[in-house]
Scaffold this active site. Structure first.
Site, PDB file in Angstrom:
ATOM      1  CD  GLU A 261      -3.009  -1.045   2.274  1.00  0.00           C
ATOM      2  OE1 GLU A 261      -2.882  -0.159   3.157  1.00  0.00           O
ATOM      3  OE2 GLU A 261      -3.945  -1.849   2.267  1.00  0.00           O
ATOM      4  CG  HIS A 280      -6.286   0.731   4.485  1.00  0.00           C
ATOM      5  ND1 HIS A 280      -5.164  -0.026   4.698  1.00  0.00           N
ATOM      6  CD2 HIS A 280      -7.124   0.404   5.511  1.00  0.00           C
ATOM      7  CE1 HIS A 280      -5.306  -0.753   5.803  1.00  0.00           C
ATOM      8  NE2 HIS A 280      -6.484  -0.502   6.313  1.00  0.00           N
TER       9      HIS A 280
END
Length: 544
Positions: A261, A280
């Site tokens: 990420e 997220h």
């Protein structure tokens, strides 16, 4: 002290004042860099970096920072949980405040994926009107498999049932009755993934769950299954998912988390036409962020006040209702440990301790981890300089070679109270008060909670009844008239107040144990005077 490498440094150490609670209060000293040197200041909320040059720093982010920046910082600074545990430092998180937000996000991704919301939105904004291309599927009557039935998973189940979905779940650690309570069927892993129309992931990333959805798992799924992941990116083999999407086994996927990420800009998975992605955002609602802040602040304030934290990362996760119920027994457990260790001749040579719990409740209805930690605290602190609390109790006992076993004695009767008695036994040691040795040869003390306060009920084989407040004087004497008056006179002349007194005897006119609770420590002269009473065979003064 190490050199300071940041604008502010906080040095934290345990308070010297002993606390009866599982967490001691903390004292803080702040240093601020100024021209010409470093000056002590009062701690303020403007603190941004906590750092020592010879240790990994702790960084407090006070402004919004992107995930890439946070990930970079995490490689350089994190919480060293092992070191924190060794030193009795509590590490807490906020696992419940964002539960609703994460569950809502899963449902939002589920619905938007089923109805092609993201793709249709992009199409219209591109000047197209493709109604036939973005025909979706209904949720009503479809089977949703929830993989992981914790707080978020169970909340997703509740919301999905409200949408008319048939919900099943797989979680090897969740009790089946929790699922039954909301009319959700608990099934095996293979049954869950092979019968589901939709699969929603809500499991932690562990060695057992890493890439749990892989080529083999996708091969067992219904053709056209749809997958939602708001848990952890690593639980899906992303290359295998891409292959399953291309082959049509997986019709669509909605992903809020990724193995890396942010994911690479050229990620084929992110750019896939049948994949909906978000950065997220599971916990990203105004209400959730405020809830997390309040939950963390409450945990910190509670810990500093000496209260128990049900959200500790490095301490037993004791449910809040259990903490509340066991609170009166926490003090009892520690004080019994303190009494037992002070009765040992030599003090530090103990290797084996047995803690017994007498209760009308079954073993599954009595969580004793907190009580074991408090007994450990009572045993170790009086004979060492180590600060012990719920966080480091088991670690400290292991480091000292102290083996603590537990025994549960089930009574007939009402299980309204969690415990009737707690008993602490130390084997294979000599005692400075011989009467504390039981028939089976170990030092034994026993107590109970009475009117909300800890009471000592047995020393060795002698029954007593004395409140565990202040300090104690234990005397073995010949049972004869006038003994209470003689001891009372000696203590009265020293202006030492007696707060409680109890006498237990084997038989009339034979041996008796007198237990006296005092508010202050008598002088050496007073203790010698007690020892000089002819009828007293032995005595000991014990600090609580």
């Amino acid at each position: 002290m190490a050199a300071i490498s940041s604008w502010n440094l906080v040095f934290t150490q345990p308070s010297k004042k002993r606390s009866l609670s599982p967490f001691a209060s903390k004292s803080q000293l702040c240093f601020t860099r100024r021209r010409g040197g470093v000056t002590p200041t009062r701690c303020t909320t403007s603190l941004t970096v906590l750092s020592l040059l010879d240790a990994k720093p702790t960084v407090l982010v006070t402004e919004t920072l992107g995930e890439a920046g946070l990930d970079l910082l995490k490689t350089f600074a994190n919480v060293d949980v092992s070191a924190a545990t060794e030193h009795g430092c509590l590490v807490v998180n906020a696992p419940t405040a964002n539960t609703i937000a994460a569950a809502e996000h899963a449902i939002a991704l589920l619905a938007s994926m089923a109805r092609n919301i993201a793709q249709a939105d992009a199409s219209v904004k591109a000047g197209k009107w493709q109604r036939n291309k973005y025909v979706g599927v209904s949720l009503v009557g479809k089977t949703l498999a929830i993989m992981g039935f914790g707080k978020v998973g169970s909340e997703v189940a509740r919301q999905a049932k409200g949408l008319g979905m048939h919900v099943i779940t797989h979680d090897p650690y969740a009790p089946a009755d929790c699922a039954r309570a909301i009319r959700v069927e608990m099934v095996s892993f293979d049954e869950a993934i092979s019968t589901a129309d939709f699969i929603s992931l809500h499991m932690p990333l562990t060695p057992a769950t890493s890439k749990i959805l892989n080529d083999d798992a996708f091969g067992k799924m219904k053709k056209g299954v749809r997958i939602v992941n708001v848990a952890r990116g690593g639980v899906i083999d992303e290359e295998a998912l891409l292959r399953a999407l291309d082959s049509g086994i997986v019709a669509q996927a909605a992903l809020d988390v990724f193995t890396e990420e942010p994911p690479p800009q050229d990620s084929k998975l992110v750019r896939h036409e049948n994949v909906t992605v978000t950065p997220h955002l599971g916990a990203s609602t105004t209400e959730a962020q405020e809830g997390v802040a309040i939950e963390i602040a409450d945990a910190v304030i509670g810990a500093l006040k000496g209260e128990l934290a049900a959200t500790a990362v490095n301490a037993p996760m004791v449910p809040a209702e259990v903490i509340l119920e066991l609170t009166p027994y926490v003090d009892l457990a520690e004080k019994l440990g303190r009494l037992a260790i002070q009765l040992v001749a030599g003090g530090s040579g103990i290797k084996s301790v047995k803690v017994g719990y007498t209760s009308a409740r079954g073993p599954d209805d009595l969580d004793t981890r907190l009580l074991r930690a408090m007994v450990t605290k009572g045993l170790i602190e009086p004979i060492s300089s180590i600060f012990v609390n719920l966080v480091n109790a088991d670690f400290t006992a292991k480091q000292r070679g102290l083996r603590i076993t537990e025994e549960r004695i089930v009574l007939d009767g009402s299980p309204e109270n969690p415990l009737e008695y707690i008993q602490v036994q130390i084997a294979n040691v000599e005692s400075k008060f011989a009467s504390a040795i039981s028939e089976s040869g170990e030092i034994r003390v026993e107590g109970k909670v009475k009117d909300g306060k800890p009471h000592l009920t047995k020393v060795g084989s002698f029954g007593v009844d004395v409140s565990l407040e202040g300090s104690l004087i234990l005397c073995r004497q010949i049972d004869q008239p006038g003994m209470i008056g003689k001891l009372g006179s000696i203590l009265g002349e020293e202006n030492v107040n007696v707060n409680y007194m109890s006498v237990g005897r084997t038989a009339r006119g034979k041996q008796a144990i007198m237990t006296i609770g005092v508010d202050a420590e008598p002088s050496k002269e007073a203790l010698m005077a007690i020892g000089d009473i002819p009828a007293i065979e032995e005595f000991v003064f014990l600090k609580l």
